[in-house]
Scaffold this motif. Structure first.
Motif, mmCIF file in Angstrom:
data_model
loop_
_atom_site.group_PDB
_atom_site.id
_atom_site.type_symbol
_atom_site.label_atom_id
_atom_site.label_comp_id
_atom_site.label_asym_id
_atom_site.label_seq_id
_atom_site.Cartn_x
_atom_site.Cartn_y
_atom_site.Cartn_z
ATOM 1 N N THR A 139 2.959 7.288 3.396
ATOM 2 C CA THR A 139 3.118 5.866 3.143
ATOM 3 C C THR A 139 1.939 5.114 3.752
ATOM 4 O O THR A 139 1.531 5.412 4.860
ATOM 5 N N GLY A 140 1.406 4.164 2.987
ATOM 6 C CA GLY A 140 0.265 3.387 3.478
ATOM 7 C C GLY A 140 -1.068 3.897 2.939
ATOM 8 O O GLY A 140 -2.084 3.241 3.105
ATOM 9 N N LEU A 167 -10.897 0.564 1.748
ATOM 10 C CA LEU A 167 -10.695 -0.887 1.648
ATOM 11 C C LEU A 167 -12.020 -1.634 1.712
ATOM 12 O O LEU A 167 -12.167 -2.698 1.115
ATOM 13 N N MET A 188 -5.272 6.974 8.528
ATOM 14 C CA MET A 188 -5.816 6.320 9.716
ATOM 15 C C MET A 188 -7.200 6.857 10.073
ATOM 16 O O MET A 188 -7.788 6.443 11.048
ATOM 17 N N LEU A 189 -7.670 7.831 9.328
ATOM 18 C CA LEU A 189 -9.006 8.329 9.591
ATOM 19 C C LEU A 189 -10.032 7.351 9.024
ATOM 20 O O LEU A 189 -9.698 6.437 8.301
ATOM 21 N N ALA A 190 -11.283 7.572 9.353
ATOM 22 C CA ALA A 190 -12.325 6.595 9.010
ATOM 23 C C ALA A 190 -12.428 6.384 7.506
ATOM 24 O O ALA A 190 -12.910 5.366 7.054
ATOM 25 N N THR A 249 -1.157 1.168 -3.245
ATOM 26 C CA THR A 249 -0.706 1.590 -1.915
ATOM 27 C C THR A 249 0.599 2.374 -2.055
ATOM 28 O O THR A 249 1.505 1.933 -2.759
ATOM 29 N N ASP A 255 -10.215 5.630 5.442
ATOM 30 C CA ASP A 255 -9.458 4.439 5.039
ATOM 31 C C ASP A 255 -10.340 3.208 5.061
ATOM 32 O O ASP A 255 -10.225 2.303 4.246
ATOM 33 N N ASP A 256 -11.183 3.217 6.061
ATOM 34 C CA ASP A 256 -12.161 2.187 6.262
ATOM 35 C C ASP A 256 -13.024 2.015 5.022
ATOM 36 O O ASP A 256 -13.213 0.934 4.492
ATOM 37 N N HIS A 288 -4.095 4.524 0.430
ATOM 38 C CA HIS A 288 -4.649 3.636 -0.595
ATOM 39 C C HIS A 288 -5.508 4.366 -1.618
ATOM 40 O O HIS A 288 -6.194 5.333 -1.300
#
Lengths: 107, 233
Positions: free
Chosen positions: A38-39, A9, A1-3, A26, A5-6, A41
């Motif tokens: 989990t989740g 993707l 959920m940290l940046a 994933t 991940d941005d 990438h």
């Protein structure tokens, strides 16, 4: 959920828009002490460049290899990795956990 | 994954909108469900639960396995006070992946020279914060100890239910701060969410050590407890 991940993707989208073959891996399930939740990438392009992670570096090489097949044939697949054990797994997680990774092509 | 879905997911993230990507693990069919359109989806209940927990995961429904990729907005950190601690916090919060913005009306402090890689806004919190739309994916740390600057920011952070709210100041300073906020109509339950003295108790002395203790406290608030979505329910 940290940046980051941005960026991961975002990078997949940018590669695809550049006309490259791209796959997204994933983590869809974990058991025991898995290094990435989990989740998480990992994104891969047709030349084997990658960004992100699905483990602590233990199985990324194998996922990248499988991803190149997914980019070639377009068929999504689920990979499973467990404890390092040469009879059962080519590569494994030394932490003792198990993970399932879904790999799909970006079309 | 279709490129248009990937692009829509990336766009939702950029616009700080929560969304869930639903993938059929057999067959690979996919759809993107935005937070405001969950009710119409056949997996509404499961998607809603996943979004509340903020965690991606596999769900079973009608004999099929679905993977829900939960995307909540990137975590933001709003720092009030362009002080020495903030100079240390800026690079480490970037390293941890937080999207940090600094607000301080004192133009001598709020300069790009002091913060080469982080946005600095030299204006009052009551002017700057409303358009930023603080939310529960935002953390706020106040470092000025000046009630004229910190208090209006704290009021907005409390109203927006930011997941972390911390303020520098001794217990005495903080006691007076709580009195002022209660006079403004905030309940004891609300004001007790403010972390003060700010930062984890690691015996920090230097500005850089205090910055580490504050970043640690923010990560604790983010990871150790679910985001405050559940309480809002």
């Amino acid at each position: 959920m940290l940046a980051s991940d941005d960026d991961i993707l975002g990078q997949a989208e940018a590669w695809r828009r550049d006309g490259k073959g791209v796959a997204v891996a994933t983590v869809v399930e974990t058991w025991g002490s898995a290094p990435r939740p989990t989740g998480s990438h990992l994104v891969i392009d047709q030349d084997g460049h990658f960004l992100g992670s699905v483990s602590g570096g233990c199985v990324e090489g194998e996922v990248v290899t499988e991803a190149l097949d997914v980019i070639a044939d377009g068929k999504s697949r689920v990979l499973e990795f467990g404890v390092a054990d040469e009879t059962a797994w080519r590569v494994g997680l030394s932490c003792g956990g198990r993970i399932r990774v879904y790999v799909e092509r970006v079309d | 994954m279709r490129l248009d879905l990937l692009a829509e997911l990336n766009r939702a993230r950029a616009e700080r909108r929560a969304a869930v990507l639903v993938t059929a693990l057999e067959g690979g069919a996919q759809r993107l469900v935005h937070a405001d359109a969950i009710e119409q989806d056949p997996l509404a209940e499961q998607i809603d639960a996943a979004l509340r927990s903020g965690k991606s995961g596999t769900v079973e429904a009608d004999g099929s396995s679905w993977f829900l990729t939960v995307q909540v907005p990137p975590v933001r950190l709003v720092v009030i006070g362009a002080v020495h601690i903030t100079q240390a916090l800026a690079p480490i919060s970037k390293l941890a992946g937080f999207d940090m913005t600094i607000v301080d009306p004192r133009t001598a402090f709020a300069t790009p020279e002091r913060f080469p890689d982080t946005p600095v806004i030299a204006d009052w919190p009551e002017t700057v914060l409303p358009p930023m739309k603080l939310d529960r994916y935002t953390a706020m740390a106040c470092f000025t100890h000046d009630p004229k600057i910190d208090d209006p920011a704290l009021e907005q952070a409390l109203a927006a239910d930011c997941f972390y709210i911390g303020a520098l100041g001794s217990r005495k300073t903080h006691g007076k701060r709580l009195e002022r906020l209660r006079e403004k109509g905030f309940t004891p339950q609300q004001v007790e969410r403010i972390r003060a003295p700010i930062g984890l108790d690691i015996g920090a002395v230097t500005p850089a050590e205090i910055a580490v203790s504050v970043l640690g406290e923010i990560i604790l608030a983010l990871r150790k407890k679910p985001l405050r979505v559940e309480k809002a329910a």
